[in-house]
Design a protein around this motif. Structure first.
Motif, PDB file in Angstrom:
ATOM      1  N   GLY A 205      -8.517  -6.193   8.013  1.00 29.37           N
ATOM      2  CA  GLY A 205      -8.452  -6.710   6.641  1.00 29.37           C
ATOM      3  C   GLY A 205      -9.986  -6.620   6.196  1.00 29.37           C
ATOM      4  O   GLY A 205     -10.138  -6.931   4.794  1.00 29.37           O
TER       5      GLY A 205
ATOM      6  N   LYS B  24      -1.492  -6.433  -3.624  1.00 28.68           N
ATOM      7  CA  LYS B  24      -0.904  -6.279  -2.353  1.00 28.68           C
ATOM      8  C   LYS B  24      -1.490  -5.064  -1.784  1.00 28.68           C
ATOM      9  O   LYS B  24      -1.385  -3.891  -2.298  1.00 28.68           O
ATOM     10  CB  LYS B  24       0.618  -6.296  -2.535  1.00 28.68           C
TER      11      LYS B  24
ATOM     12  N   ARG C 147      -2.541  -2.468   2.122  1.00 20.87           N
ATOM     13  CA  ARG C 147      -2.134  -2.279   3.497  1.00 20.87           C
ATOM     14  C   ARG C 147      -3.530  -1.530   4.233  1.00 20.87           C
ATOM     15  O   ARG C 147      -4.379  -0.842   3.302  1.00 20.87           O
ATOM     16  CB  ARG C 147      -0.931  -1.786   3.946  1.00 20.87           C
TER      17      ARG C 147
ATOM     18  N   PHE D  23      -1.682  -7.161   3.234  1.00 16.18           N
ATOM     19  CA  PHE D  23      -2.550  -8.176   2.916  1.00 16.18           C
ATOM     20  C   PHE D  23      -2.241  -8.444   1.318  1.00 16.18           C
ATOM     21  O   PHE D  23      -2.000  -7.487   0.403  1.00 16.18           O
ATOM     22  CB  PHE D  23      -3.933  -7.745   2.762  1.00 16.18           C
TER      23      PHE D  23
ATOM     24  N   SER E 137     -12.175  -7.687  -0.061  1.00 12.53           N
ATOM     25  CA  SER E 137     -10.786  -7.373   0.146  1.00 12.53           C
ATOM     26  C   SER E 137     -10.503  -6.042  -0.489  1.00 12.53           C
ATOM     27  O   SER E 137     -11.108  -5.459  -1.442  1.00 12.53           O
ATOM     28  CB  SER E 137      -9.970  -8.434  -0.560  1.00 12.53           C
TER      29      SER E 137
END
Ligand SMILES: [Zn+2]
Length: 263
Positions: A88, A151, A153, A175, A212
């Protein structure tokens, strides 16, 4: 006196020509999608890197893809490569690292529009659809926004013998981020690209704080701006010799697998 002036003009002219040549060499043509390998080769497990990132950057400054051995999701934004690994976290890979699959473009927005009402991924797709009726062209999509939720991945790095992507996707980490600002980077491709790229929208995300990101599964977008680069040229860079690409079976219809893997 006149000779000195002529000399000066000659050298000025020559340096101008050289500068133009260099710029033309390093700048990929506009409105052109440049793609390494095919989506079906990736689905079949062709994860060996084919070209280094330093070469990929000569084809564009904006795009998405993955890395050698399927080591995470790639985001190329303003000429900077970001790698969202399965933990992540976001890494800055060496430009010697290779990619087995990527689509890039020299991004120059043809038009843009603001998003003033809250939307999810489906709603955003509809807004983009309503903005341009030509379904048979490619669109590079850059959407800057503030998200209530995001959201994503990523995919875990693979070892040989490589399993198909549908098997890897079963183990993919997902995530969810909250209250995050950042950029969606990706493409809308026409239906006829089936087997080569992803028909419809394929988006990756990177947050402004570089904390992120990943392959986008869904989101709640509060406000933002959509920038669209309409592309009418498509260029492919295929691996020349050896490696898994030369052996992979590309005759089969893998659209069902693609649907499972992408959404
Ligand atoms: Zn992706």
């Amino acid at each position: 006196m006149r000779r000195t002036l002529m000399k000066k003009i000659f050298w000025l002219g020559l340096s101008l020509v050289i500068t133009c040549l260099i710029t033309a060499c390093i700048r990929a043509p506009l409105n052109t999608i440049n793609q390494v390998s095919t989506i079906d080769a990736l689905l079949a497990g062709s994860y060996e890197g084919q070209i280094p990132l330093e070469k990929l950057l000569t084809y564009g400054n904006f795009g998405i893809g993955t890395f050698d051995n399927l080591d995470g999701e790639m985001i190329l934004l303003e000429g900077q490569v970001f790698q969202v690994k399965a933990d992540g976290k976001i890494y800055r890979p060496s430009l010697k690292v290779t990619t087995p699959f990527a689509s890039v473009v020299q991004f120059k927005a043809d038009y843009s529009f603001p998003i003033t009402k809250e939307t999810d991924l489906k709603g955003l797709e509809k807004m983009i659809e309503d903005s341009n009726p030509n379904k048979n062209l490619f669109y590079a999509l850059k959407i800057k926004g503030t998200f209530q939720t995001m959201k994503t991945r990523s995919v875990p790095v693979q070892k040989k013998p490589y399993p198909p992507l549908s098997a890897v996707a079963k183990t993919q980490p997902v995530f969810t981020f909250e209250a995050v600002s950042g950029t969606l980077v990706g493409f809308r491709s026409p239906v006829f690209v089936k087997g080569i790229n992803v028909p419809g929208d394929h988006l990756h995300f990177i947050s402004n704080d570089l904390q992120s990101g990943g392959h986008v599964l869904d989101f709640r977008l509060l406000k933002g701006t959509v920038e669209i680069d309409v592309c009418n040229q498509f260029f492919m860079i295929l691996p020349e010799e050896g490696g898994s690409f030369s052996q992979v079976d590309l005759g089969r219809d893998r659209s069902k697998e693609l649907e499972k893997v992408e959404r």
